[in-house]
Design a protein around this motif. Structure first.
Motif, PDB file in Angstrom:
ATOM      1  N   THR A 146     -13.520  12.098  -7.225  1.00 20.05           N
ATOM      2  CA  THR A 146     -14.329  13.341  -7.579  1.00 20.05           C
ATOM      3  C   THR A 146     -15.594  13.007  -6.653  1.00 20.05           C
ATOM      4  N   ALA A 147     -16.113  11.867  -6.391  1.00 25.43           N
ATOM      5  CA  ALA A 147     -17.362  11.739  -5.638  1.00 25.43           C
ATOM      6  C   ALA A 147     -16.802  12.237  -4.130  1.00 25.43           C
ATOM      7  N   ASP A 148     -15.599  11.676  -3.766  1.00 24.11           N
ATOM      8  CA  ASP A 148     -15.187  12.441  -2.415  1.00 24.11           C
ATOM      9  C   ASP A 148     -15.082  13.939  -2.367  1.00 24.11           C
ATOM     10  N   LEU A 149     -14.091  14.327  -3.375  1.00 23.96           N
ATOM     11  CA  LEU A 149     -13.782  15.670  -3.502  1.00 23.96           C
ATOM     12  C   LEU A 149     -14.951  16.698  -3.398  1.00 23.96           C
ATOM     13  N   ILE A 150     -15.925  16.370  -4.482  1.00 23.80           N
ATOM     14  CA  ILE A 150     -17.092  17.493  -4.417  1.00 23.80           C
ATOM     15  C   ILE A 150     -17.752  17.477  -3.192  1.00 23.80           C
ATOM     16  N   VAL A 159      -2.808  18.994  -6.423  1.00 26.12           N
ATOM     17  CA  VAL A 159      -2.045  17.824  -6.442  1.00 26.12           C
ATOM     18  C   VAL A 159      -2.367  17.063  -5.071  1.00 26.12           C
ATOM     19  N   GLY A 160      -2.872  15.798  -5.023  1.00 29.43           N
ATOM     20  CA  GLY A 160      -3.038  15.171  -3.850  1.00 29.43           C
ATOM     21  C   GLY A 160      -1.801  14.740  -3.225  1.00 29.43           C
ATOM     22  N   PHE A 161      -1.153  13.995  -4.143  1.00 29.33           N
ATOM     23  CA  PHE A 161       0.163  13.110  -3.694  1.00 29.33           C
ATOM     24  C   PHE A 161       1.155  13.249  -4.999  1.00 29.33           C
ATOM     25  N   ASP A 162       2.431  13.558  -4.685  1.00 26.09           N
ATOM     26  CA  ASP A 162       3.433  13.231  -5.772  1.00 26.09           C
ATOM     27  C   ASP A 162       4.008  11.837  -5.510  1.00 26.09           C
ATOM     28  N   ILE A 163       3.808  10.953  -6.624  1.00 28.40           N
ATOM     29  CA  ILE A 163       4.378   9.638  -6.237  1.00 28.40           C
ATOM     30  C   ILE A 163       5.517   9.174  -7.447  1.00 28.40           C
ATOM     31  N   PRO A 164       6.216   8.117  -6.954  1.00 31.40           N
ATOM     32  CA  PRO A 164       7.149   7.697  -7.908  1.00 31.40           C
ATOM     33  C   PRO A 164       6.721   7.105  -9.160  1.00 31.40           C
ATOM     34  N   ASN A 165       7.460   6.807 -10.156  1.00 35.05           N
ATOM     35  CA  ASN A 165       6.880   6.478 -11.622  1.00 35.05           C
ATOM     36  C   ASN A 165       7.086   4.993 -11.130  1.00 35.05           C
ATOM     37  N   LEU A 171      -7.612  12.606   4.349  1.00 35.80           N
ATOM     38  CA  LEU A 171      -7.365  13.652   4.766  1.00 35.80           C
ATOM     39  C   LEU A 171      -7.032  14.926   3.898  1.00 35.80           C
ATOM     40  N   ARG A 172      -6.134  14.284   2.808  1.00 34.12           N
ATOM     41  CA  ARG A 172      -5.631  15.171   1.899  1.00 34.12           C
ATOM     42  C   ARG A 172      -6.774  15.565   0.837  1.00 34.12           C
ATOM     43  N   VAL A 173      -7.782  14.516   0.670  1.00 32.73           N
ATOM     44  CA  VAL A 173      -8.992  15.134  -0.136  1.00 32.73           C
ATOM     45  C   VAL A 173      -9.829  16.146   0.384  1.00 32.73           C
ATOM     46  N   HIS A 174      -9.800  16.035   1.820  1.00 33.86           N
ATOM     47  CA  HIS A 174     -10.338  16.957   2.615  1.00 33.86           C
ATOM     48  C   HIS A 174      -9.828  18.416   2.524  1.00 33.86           C
ATOM     49  N   ASP A 175      -8.555  18.337   2.610  1.00 31.73           N
ATOM     50  CA  ASP A 175      -7.899  19.753   2.455  1.00 31.73           C
ATOM     51  C   ASP A 175      -7.756  20.304   1.123  1.00 31.73           C
ATOM     52  N   LEU A 176      -7.708  19.102  -0.178  1.00 31.32           N
ATOM     53  CA  LEU A 176      -7.808  19.685  -1.438  1.00 31.32           C
ATOM     54  C   LEU A 176      -9.158  20.455  -1.740  1.00 31.32           C
ATOM     55  N   GLY A 177     -10.074  19.679  -1.196  1.00 29.97           N
ATOM     56  CA  GLY A 177     -11.577  20.205  -1.250  1.00 29.97           C
ATOM     57  C   GLY A 177     -11.710  21.824  -0.736  1.00 29.97           C
ATOM     58  N   ARG A 178     -10.978  21.785   0.735  1.00 25.38           N
ATOM     59  CA  ARG A 178     -11.217  23.355   1.099  1.00 25.38           C
ATOM     60  C   ARG A 178     -10.165  24.163   0.392  1.00 25.38           C
ATOM     61  N   ILE A 212       0.864  -1.188   0.086  1.00 27.87           N
ATOM     62  CA  ILE A 212       0.142   0.107  -0.091  1.00 27.87           C
ATOM     63  C   ILE A 212       0.918   1.281  -0.002  1.00 27.87           C
ATOM     64  N   LEU A 213       0.730   2.262  -0.911  1.00 24.75           N
ATOM     65  CA  LEU A 213       1.380   3.460  -1.031  1.00 24.75           C
ATOM     66  C   LEU A 213       0.873   4.337  -0.104  1.00 24.75           C
ATOM     67  N   ILE A 214      -0.500   4.633  -0.435  1.00 26.59           N
ATOM     68  CA  ILE A 214      -1.186   5.721   0.472  1.00 26.59           C
ATOM     69  C   ILE A 214      -2.376   5.192   0.863  1.00 26.59           C
ATOM     70  N   ASP A 215      -2.453   4.970   2.285  1.00 22.25           N
ATOM     71  CA  ASP A 215      -3.709   4.378   2.918  1.00 22.25           C
ATOM     72  C   ASP A 215      -4.850   5.219   2.909  1.00 22.25           C
ATOM     73  N   ARG A 216      -6.116   4.643   3.083  1.00 18.76           N
ATOM     74  CA  ARG A 216      -7.379   5.072   3.134  1.00 18.76           C
ATOM     75  C   ARG A 216      -7.455   6.649   4.134  1.00 18.76           C
ATOM     76  N   ALA A 217      -6.737   6.420   5.202  1.00 15.50           N
ATOM     77  CA  ALA A 217      -6.993   7.690   6.103  1.00 15.50           C
ATOM     78  C   ALA A 217      -6.078   8.630   5.506  1.00 15.50           C
ATOM     79  N   GLU A 218      -5.021   8.501   4.982  1.00 14.47           N
ATOM     80  CA  GLU A 218      -4.087   9.594   4.311  1.00 14.47           C
ATOM     81  C   GLU A 218      -4.846  10.305   3.115  1.00 14.47           C
TER      82      GLU A 218
END
Ligand code: IMP
Ligand code: MG
Length: 191
Positions: free
Chosen positions: A59-63, A155-161, A17-24, A8-14
């Motif tokens: 999108t469903a979570d973000l909006i 951008v939510g997260f920068d990830i490796p290639n 949190l990030r989607v919440h901040d992006l939405g704000r 798992i690279l990014i878990d559900r809780a992370e």
């Protein structure tokens, strides 16, 4: 299915949190924009344009983090046909919404990879003369993989290639329902 996931690279809780901040962030910037125009209610001027199918979950979570009046206009692009891990270049599948003139458009996608998908949609959206265009992605791969110069302001997260699945992202149409972003085991690929 979960047995196909190596890590798992990014878990559900992370993600939450990030989607919440992006939405704000988006809510604040869009509200500012509407206020500048002297129209704080916006009269339906904010349009989210999710790119199917990958942007669906995000999108469903973000909006739901935005309380302003907004509408959704989906657009479909095909770039990874079948069991492919490499973009075959973006092609519009179906129609582009026609009523974006004068609107504040937020294009949403799951991931910015080669940039061909977002580059295409950004270009097509702009031909309609919207009042503003923003690009929001959950994930962004490093700039070295870009084949087209596109920048996402949100951008939510920068990830490796690495090829990732989950939270809307698929491999051969599967794994979109995983609540986290993860990497597949080698055995799960090409089966
Ligand atoms: P781009 O046109 O190369 O930027 O690719 C964008 C599209 O390719 C995204 O909307 C995804 O559907 C897909 N994509 C890119 N990278 C990945 C990945 O790591 N996993 C799953 N899908 C991906
Ligand atoms: Mg996709």
């Amino acid at each position: 299915m979960v047995a196909d996931v190596q890590s798992i690279l990014i878990d559900r809780a992370e993600i939450a949190l990030r989607v919440h901040d992006l939405g704000r962030e988006l809510a604040r910037d869009l509200q500012e924009e509407l206020q500048r125009e002297g129209d704080p209610d916006g009269a339906g001027k904010v349009v989210f344009v999710p790119i199917l199918t990958g942007a669906l979950v995000f999108t469903a979570d973000l909006i739901r983090e935005l309380s302003m009046k907004l509408s959704l206009r989906v657009v479909a692009v095909s770039s990874y046909p079948g069991a492919s891990m490499e973009s075959k270049g973006a092609k519009l599948a179906g129609e582009l919404p026609r009523d974006l003139a004068g609107k504040h458009v937020v294009i949403v996608d799951d991931i910015l990879d080669s940039g061909q998908t977002l580059g295409l949609i950004d270009e097509l959206v702009r031909t309609q003369k919207p009042a503003s265009v923003r690009i929001c992605v959950l994930l962004k791969k490093p700039p070295e993989v870009r084949k087209r110069d596109v920048s996402a302001q949100y951008v939510g997260f920068d990830i490796p290639n690495e090829f990732v699945v989950g939270y809307g992202l698929d491999y051969d149409g599967f794994y979109r329902n995983l609540p986290y972003v993860g990497v597949l085991k080698k055995e799960a690929i090409g089966r």
